[in-house]
Design a protein around this motif. Sequence first.
Motif, short mmCIF file in Angstrom:
data_model
loop_
_atom_site.label_atom_id
_atom_site.label_comp_id
_atom_site.label_asym_id
_atom_site.label_seq_id
_atom_site.Cartn_x
_atom_site.Cartn_y
_atom_site.Cartn_z
N LEU A 52 17.01 15.64 -75.04
CA LEU A 52 18.15 16.55 -75.11
C LEU A 52 19.23 16.11 -74.40
O LEU A 52 19.27 15.01 -73.67
N ASP A 53 20.45 16.44 -74.89
CA ASP A 53 21.83 16.06 -74.14
C ASP A 53 21.92 16.84 -72.97
O ASP A 53 21.06 17.80 -72.59
N HIS A 54 23.01 16.32 -71.98
CA HIS A 54 22.90 16.86 -70.70
C HIS A 54 23.26 18.56 -70.68
O HIS A 54 22.64 19.38 -69.82
N ARG A 55 23.98 19.21 -71.87
CA ARG A 55 24.45 20.60 -72.10
C ARG A 55 23.22 21.35 -72.14
O ARG A 55 22.93 22.32 -71.50
N SER A 56 22.32 20.76 -73.10
CA SER A 56 20.85 21.33 -73.37
C SER A 56 19.91 21.16 -72.21
O SER A 56 19.22 22.26 -71.90
N MET A 57 20.04 19.96 -71.53
CA MET A 57 19.42 19.99 -70.18
C MET A 57 19.61 20.99 -69.12
O MET A 57 18.71 21.61 -68.47
N ALA A 58 20.68 21.35 -68.86
CA ALA A 58 21.24 22.29 -68.09
C ALA A 58 20.54 23.51 -68.24
O ALA A 58 20.13 24.25 -67.49
N VAL A 59 20.49 24.17 -69.55
CA VAL A 59 19.87 25.35 -69.83
C VAL A 59 18.40 25.41 -69.69
O VAL A 59 17.76 26.17 -69.23
N VAL A 60 17.56 24.25 -70.03
CA VAL A 60 16.12 24.21 -70.10
C VAL A 60 15.75 23.82 -68.42
O VAL A 60 14.88 24.33 -68.04
N ALA B 151 23.57 1.76 -60.71
CA ALA B 151 23.27 2.81 -60.06
C ALA B 151 23.79 3.95 -60.28
O ALA B 151 23.36 5.21 -60.40
N GLN B 152 25.26 3.82 -60.50
CA GLN B 152 25.96 4.98 -60.80
C GLN B 152 25.60 5.65 -62.37
O GLN B 152 25.80 6.98 -62.49
N ILE B 153 25.05 4.92 -63.06
CA ILE B 153 24.39 5.49 -64.37
C ILE B 153 23.44 6.68 -64.07
O ILE B 153 23.37 7.42 -64.57
N ARG B 154 22.62 6.24 -62.76
CA ARG B 154 21.72 7.53 -62.51
C ARG B 154 22.28 8.23 -61.66
O ARG B 154 21.91 9.60 -61.67
N LEU B 155 23.10 8.11 -60.73
CA LEU B 155 23.37 8.73 -59.42
C LEU B 155 24.26 9.94 -59.89
O LEU B 155 24.02 11.00 -59.53
N GLY B 156 25.29 9.80 -60.59
CA GLY B 156 26.10 10.90 -61.21
C GLY B 156 25.29 12.22 -62.04
O GLY B 156 25.15 13.15 -61.62
N PRO B 157 24.55 11.79 -63.05
CA PRO B 157 23.87 12.60 -63.87
C PRO B 157 22.78 13.29 -62.88
O PRO B 157 22.35 14.54 -62.93
N ALA B 158 22.04 12.67 -62.23
CA ALA B 158 21.08 13.08 -61.27
C ALA B 158 21.49 14.09 -60.18
O ALA B 158 20.89 15.05 -59.93
N ARG B 159 22.81 13.92 -59.81
CA ARG B 159 23.38 15.16 -58.92
C ARG B 159 23.51 16.23 -59.47
O ARG B 159 23.25 17.36 -59.11
N LEU B 160 23.69 16.22 -60.90
CA LEU B 160 24.01 17.41 -61.75
C LEU B 160 22.48 17.94 -62.21
O LEU B 160 22.27 19.43 -62.10
N THR B 161 21.35 17.21 -62.25
CA THR B 161 20.18 17.87 -62.83
C THR B 161 19.59 18.38 -61.53
O THR B 161 18.86 19.60 -61.58
N HIS B 162 19.92 17.81 -60.28
CA HIS B 162 19.54 18.69 -59.19
C HIS B 162 20.02 20.14 -59.19
O HIS B 162 19.45 21.03 -58.84
N CYS B 163 21.43 20.20 -59.54
CA CYS B 163 22.03 21.44 -59.46
C CYS B 163 21.34 22.39 -60.69
O CYS B 163 21.13 23.69 -60.28
N LEU C 170 29.87 14.80 -69.40
CA LEU C 170 29.07 13.71 -69.73
C LEU C 170 28.54 13.45 -70.97
O LEU C 170 28.40 12.36 -71.45
N ASP C 171 28.30 14.57 -71.81
CA ASP C 171 27.79 14.39 -73.11
C ASP C 171 29.18 13.89 -73.93
O ASP C 171 28.86 13.37 -75.00
N GLY C 172 30.37 14.24 -73.34
CA GLY C 172 31.60 13.55 -74.21
C GLY C 172 32.01 12.06 -73.88
O GLY C 172 32.84 11.49 -73.83
N HIS C 173 30.97 11.36 -73.11
CA HIS C 173 30.98 9.98 -72.42
C HIS C 173 32.01 9.84 -71.24
O HIS C 173 32.54 8.76 -71.05
N ASP C 174 32.24 10.89 -70.74
CA ASP C 174 33.08 10.72 -69.16
C ASP C 174 32.11 10.50 -68.34
O ASP C 174 31.20 11.24 -68.11
N ARG C 175 32.52 9.66 -67.38
CA ARG C 175 31.71 9.44 -66.21
C ARG C 175 31.77 10.62 -65.14
O ARG C 175 30.64 10.93 -64.51
N ALA C 176 32.70 11.58 -65.40
CA ALA C 176 32.79 12.56 -64.45
C ALA C 176 32.40 12.45 -63.13
O ALA C 176 31.78 13.33 -62.51
#
Length: 397
Positions: free
Chosen positions: A70-78, A247-259, A318-324
């Motif tokens: 799944l992409d990040h948008r779909s992950m947010a829902v699931v 590590a930023q590859i991991r940390l940015g999206p990981a902050r979001l998945t916690h949310c 993030l799905d648009g390849h922005d580091r956000a």
Amino acid sequence: MIDFKLSDDLVELRSRVETFIAEKVVPFENDRRQGPHGPEESLRLELVALAFEAGLLSPHGPKEYGGLGLDHRSMAVVFEAAGWSPLGPLALNIQAPDEGNVNLLESIATPEQKKRWLAPLVRGEIRSTFVMTETTTGGAGADPSLLKTVAQQDSDGFLITGEKYMITGAPGAGVHIVMARTLNPAGQDLGATMFLLDADAPGFAIERMLDTIDSNSPGGHAAVSLTRARATPDRVLGQVGQGFRNAQIRLGPARLTHCMRWLGAARRCHAIAIDHARHRRSFGRPIGEHQGVGFMIADNEIDLHLSRLAVWHAAWLLDGHDRARNETSMVKVFCSEALGRVIDRCLQILGSIGITGDTVVERFYRDIRPFRIYDGPSEVHRHALANRILGQRVNQR
């Protein structure tokens, strides 16, 4: 332009996850195989098997290794749907730190490393750790530049020595991702590097278990030591000296998945509080009709709604390849505080029931409090945001 409409496939997947969590996972919430240091491995494996059978295992993992991709948008829902139960993320194999480590390995691991560690991680066969924090030694914590653990390079690779603290899931983990400051044979600092160490790597030791307020992570949290732990060149994850950048590859999206996960937990608590407010009577009417309680319910709705919008927007970036980078920091701060407020209000609405184990609210209340600290305390994110804002050039007219 961001589109808030969910595809039919994603709506169907969310419904499957919600049904799975309600029917298969929630009944395990009082299972005796849970303690102060999290669920036991037998319980985790049983839940993972159920998710695999339902076709819901590792929604974040690459398809080639058995995930749903799944992409990040779909992950947010699931992920929100999975967060309804404290055991939901564990069942779907999206619990931290494993979820973030899957993203990291998929992005920078070699094909051989992916085969050895990413594949079994996506299948839920092993757990992993992210070994960076050094709080009690005055080393790396919220400020990673203070990293003290050293990887000394020699002709056979690297020897890693240091002390780490608050390492989630260390007991029973199948692989450790270790961050260390790298020195070449002449003593020159090459920068931070990440290394992959097996659970039984000589020199890696769990010194003591930490008693913490939360209990949702398998293996709990530990203080560990590394004493000349050997890492051969094939155990370097990414590139030598590029550890912080990678590590930023991991940390940015990981902050979001916690949310995402905590949004589901807060929504569960809110539902419990609403049901109680409708049926519990005081002073001649349901307590929800009293402004003091009704306003708390309204404030919960506001915090939940705005948290979801913030998560979806950052996921879209993030799905648009922005580091956000700014957006994930802002969302992490806002959600950790807003969702903490939601669960706190729910406990207050429940009154004496709320501080007991008669509902899951008390458990979520304990588990969510550390969210304001891990993956960067709110104060550190605010500090970094302010510095970046002040460093921007603003056109004044």
